[in-house]
Design a protein around this motif. Sequence first.
Motif, mmCIF file in Angstrom:
data_model
loop_
_atom_site.group_PDB
_atom_site.id
_atom_site.type_symbol
_atom_site.label_atom_id
_atom_site.label_comp_id
_atom_site.label_asym_id
_atom_site.label_seq_id
_atom_site.Cartn_x
_atom_site.Cartn_y
_atom_site.Cartn_z
ATOM 1 N N GLU A 2 40.829 30.819 48.009
ATOM 2 C CA GLU A 2 40.779 32.141 47.369
ATOM 3 C C GLU A 2 41.835 33.066 47.978
ATOM 4 O O GLU A 2 42.198 32.903 49.135
ATOM 5 N N ARG A 3 42.252 34.066 47.211
ATOM 6 C CA ARG A 3 43.146 35.054 47.824
ATOM 7 C C ARG A 3 42.289 36.082 48.576
ATOM 8 O O ARG A 3 41.077 36.150 48.364
ATOM 9 N N PRO A 5 40.437 39.486 49.709
ATOM 10 C CA PRO A 5 39.870 40.567 48.885
ATOM 11 C C PRO A 5 40.793 41.790 48.887
ATOM 12 O O PRO A 5 41.351 42.142 49.916
ATOM 13 N N ASP A 9 47.188 38.685 42.561
ATOM 14 C CA ASP A 9 48.182 37.751 42.042
ATOM 15 C C ASP A 9 48.702 38.386 40.760
ATOM 16 O O ASP A 9 47.920 38.970 40.010
#
Length: 420
Positions: A2-3, A5, A9
């Motif tokens: 996941e990126r 918080p 993107d």
Amino acid sequence: MERLPGFRDFYPEPLPQPDLWSADARQYIFDKWRSMARRYGFREYDGPPLEPLELFTTKSGEEIVGQLYNFIDKGERAISLRPEMTPTLARMIAAYERGYKKPFKWFALPQLFRYERQQKGRLREHFQFNADIIGERDPAADAELIALVIDTLRSFGLTEQDFVIRLSSRNAWQEFFQQRQGDPAQEYAFYQIIDKLERETPEASEQKLKLAGLSLAEVSAFIEQGKATAELQTILDNLAARGLSEYVKIDYHVIRGLAYYTGVVFEAFDRKGEFRAIAGGGRYDNLVKLISGGKVDLPALGFGMGDVVLLELLKARALLPRFDAALDGYCLIEDETLRAASLKLIQDLRAAGFVVDYSLTPTKSDKQFKRAQELKAANTLKVERNLAGELMAKVKNLKTRQETVVPVSEAATRLGETKG
Ligand code: HAM
């Protein structure tokens, strides 16, 4: 994987899901920011995204210090990602101001990082249009900056029905505080209470004001009378001369959270009050002196406009254009013996400035045509040999369905005509 918080993107359009962030919309916003800043005579600068922690801890004030994205690097240096651009700008000015004629007008489009609670209009990373004027004390400079905020927002199609600049003054609040014999050590704390007035309950504000020896009633009365100081009136008159009166109003609710502001301050909000501030700024006449350790003393003022709230507002008002891939041409290669000649044509067209694409590997002709349509190509191009064995380009306008066959050397001219 996941990126993180609060980070984003950015995908190219068309987006596979409507809630994704669009790289095209971002570019659209950057282009408008840049072009309006340049029209106002501002020059672009930039600085590093990582700075010594100290640059921010002493100058920006408590609130932003609590939101710093800081760490110790491998060289044992205490550093921070930049939460705002202004201290970097002040440092850059202090170092080389002698090399520039004053006043100077500079702008930047930095990505900024703040470790704050993620909420509507607030992320841990955002892009911010910064425009600042250095070396001018006259309120004419404040008016010039506010006009730039207004014209920038208007360039996106927003009108006086959509947004308003709330104009205020720390000087006015300082006078208010001093007249009531406020403790000078509490002055910034008092400004912070005013800054939070609209977000806190009246009881909580009353409580805090009481500790500073003031009452909510007198603060509210001061805001309500909303009388422009002489300085603010000069700015209003300047904006009226430009035909921009409808976009500004005096509003003493605004005082700005950052510690370094010294005079006129302002914020841009949507008229309906649905979103957080679109932009904010003001005078910071002491910051350059503070950052240069007293060596350089220059008045300064500026604003920051974030991309997050602006994009929310443009979406809500349906003001974002469609972002199509918009190719000028898609080259169909149906005869593999003509691939080399097609590549030559494609390169020539690209060199002439056209946006051209094609299938990288041998592909069925109906698939190639489908791809041209998906990419919203204005034309298809096909290299052919005529009976005399010369290389020709068949150019088909996909809108009008008109087809012309020209020598390959004239394909660029033909494409140029269809571009109109
Ligand atoms: P600021 O009010 O902290 O001012 O930020 C300006 C604008 O950046 C805000 O109005 C908002 O649109 C956007 N913004 C701020 N924080 C976030 C966030 N966490 N997520 C998304 N957007 C955000 C300054 O930064 C000053 N340095 C501006 C300035 C330039 N003053 C003088 N020169």
